[in-house]
Design an enzyme around this catalytic site. Structure first.
Site, PDB file in Angstrom:
ATOM      1  N   ASP A  20       0.821  -1.218   0.000  1.00 24.31           N
ATOM      2  CA  ASP A  20       0.000   0.000   0.000  1.00 24.31           C
ATOM      3  C   ASP A  20       0.856   1.270   0.000  1.00 24.31           C
ATOM      4  O   ASP A  20       1.979   1.264   0.507  1.00 24.31           O
ATOM      5  CB  ASP A  20      -0.914  -0.017   1.239  1.00 24.31           C
ATOM      6  CG  ASP A  20      -2.069   0.972   1.105  1.00 24.31           C
ATOM      7  OD1 ASP A  20      -2.358   1.408  -0.021  1.00 24.31           O
ATOM      8  OD2 ASP A  20      -2.673   1.298   2.138  1.00 24.31           O
ATOM      9  N   ASN A  68     -10.934  -2.905  -5.110  1.00 19.15           N
ATOM     10  CA  ASN A  68     -10.184  -1.933  -5.922  1.00 19.15           C
ATOM     11  C   ASN A  68     -10.841  -1.641  -7.275  1.00 19.15           C
ATOM     12  O   ASN A  68     -10.468  -0.683  -7.953  1.00 19.15           O
ATOM     13  CB  ASN A  68      -8.723  -2.373  -6.106  1.00 19.15           C
ATOM     14  CG  ASN A  68      -7.875  -2.217  -4.858  1.00 19.15           C
ATOM     15  OD1 ASN A  68      -6.959  -3.002  -4.614  1.00 19.15           O
ATOM     16  ND2 ASN A  68      -8.152  -1.203  -4.056  1.00 19.15           N
TER      17      ASN A  68
END
Ligand code: IPE
Ligand code: IPE
Ligand code: MG
Length: 243
Positions: A20, A68
């Protein structure tokens, strides 16, 4: 291979990485988010190779979650393109996987992925299936809840077909029907970028995983950070509910 690897007394068998912070890395540099993903992909290769050299047998890299898809279409497309590029790098990637005897395995929902990407995934899995020294799971279109739902359906199907009875269902049955069947659960899960959550990563497998977090953005992650994780891991006292 390198010769400057520190020695560790206890090594985790399996490390999970939540990759991330790519977007923020790019933003800090006035770049498009996709430039962050590109840099993040380089970091994935670097860290995967280093972990293999250290002696980690299983790694899971979270590359794209079932959530996502909610991102802007252009970003999703840029990510799919990157995954294809990585798999398409043919000889070079195969040589890398070859040296370290890495098996590539994609975990996540296959449905919904572009057909050409799916073909490359199947090819990479087929070609690396002969290796058993290191297993690199790439979690793509992966969600822990989707994985459990998928397993429940598979088990229900077996009960319906008379292959097993309800009384036969145990925790092991679930472990055997999720994408990581046959692999140890992650000993430690790493989340950079200053967020303290799992974001649907390895929901079933993480029951007793250690957690390691840091403010570093994934593209800035280095081999030294892996050494820090492993140093830290030596000091963890895993009790699994005991004393
Ligand atoms: C992680 O980086 C990559 C994916 C989720 C595909 P992000 O894109 O989430 O980066 P931030 O969190 O916005 O910085
Ligand atoms: C988790 O990161 C997914 C991956 C790294 C692939 P996100 O950036 O999607 O997670 P949230 O939205 O901050 O929880
Ligand atoms: Mg993020």
């Amino acid at each position: 291979m390198r010769d400057n690897i520190p020695k560790f007394d206890v090594l985790p068998e399996h490390i999970g990485f939540i990759m991330d912070g790519n977007g923020r890395w790019a933003k800090n540099r006035g770049l498009e988010r996709s430039a962050g993903h590109r840099e993040g992909a380089k970091t994935f290769r670097k860290i995967g190779e280093y972990c293999a050299d250290v002696g980690i047998k299983y790694m899971t890299f979270y590359a794209f979650s079932t959530e996502n898809w909610n991102r802007p279409k252009s970003e999703v497309l840029a990510l799919m393109k990157l995954f294809k590029e990585y798999l398409n790098e043919g000889d070079e990637r195969i040589a890398e996987n070859d040296i370290r005897q890495m098996r590539l395995k994609f975990i996540g929902e296959r449905e919904g992925l572009p057909k050409d990407l799916l073909k490359l995934i199947e090819k990479a899995e087929r070609e690396s299936a002969k290796y058993d020294k290191v297993t690199v799971n790439i979690a793509l279109n992966y969600g822990g809840r989707a994985e459990i739902t998928h397993a429940v359906k598979e088990i229900a199907e077996k009960v319906k077909n008379g292959e097993m009875s309800i009384d036969d269902i145990s925790e092991k049955t679930i472990s055997d029907n999720i994408y990581t069947a046959g692999q140890p659960d992650p000993d430690i899960i790493v989340r950079p970028s200053g967020e303290y959550r799992l974001s649907n990563f390895m929901t079933w497998q993480s029951a007793y995983s250690e957690f390691w977090y840091s403010d570093i953005l994934w593209p800035d992650f280095t081999e030294e950070d892996v050494n820090r994780i492993l140093d830290d891991y030596q000091k963890r006292n895993r009790r699994f509910g005991g004393v």
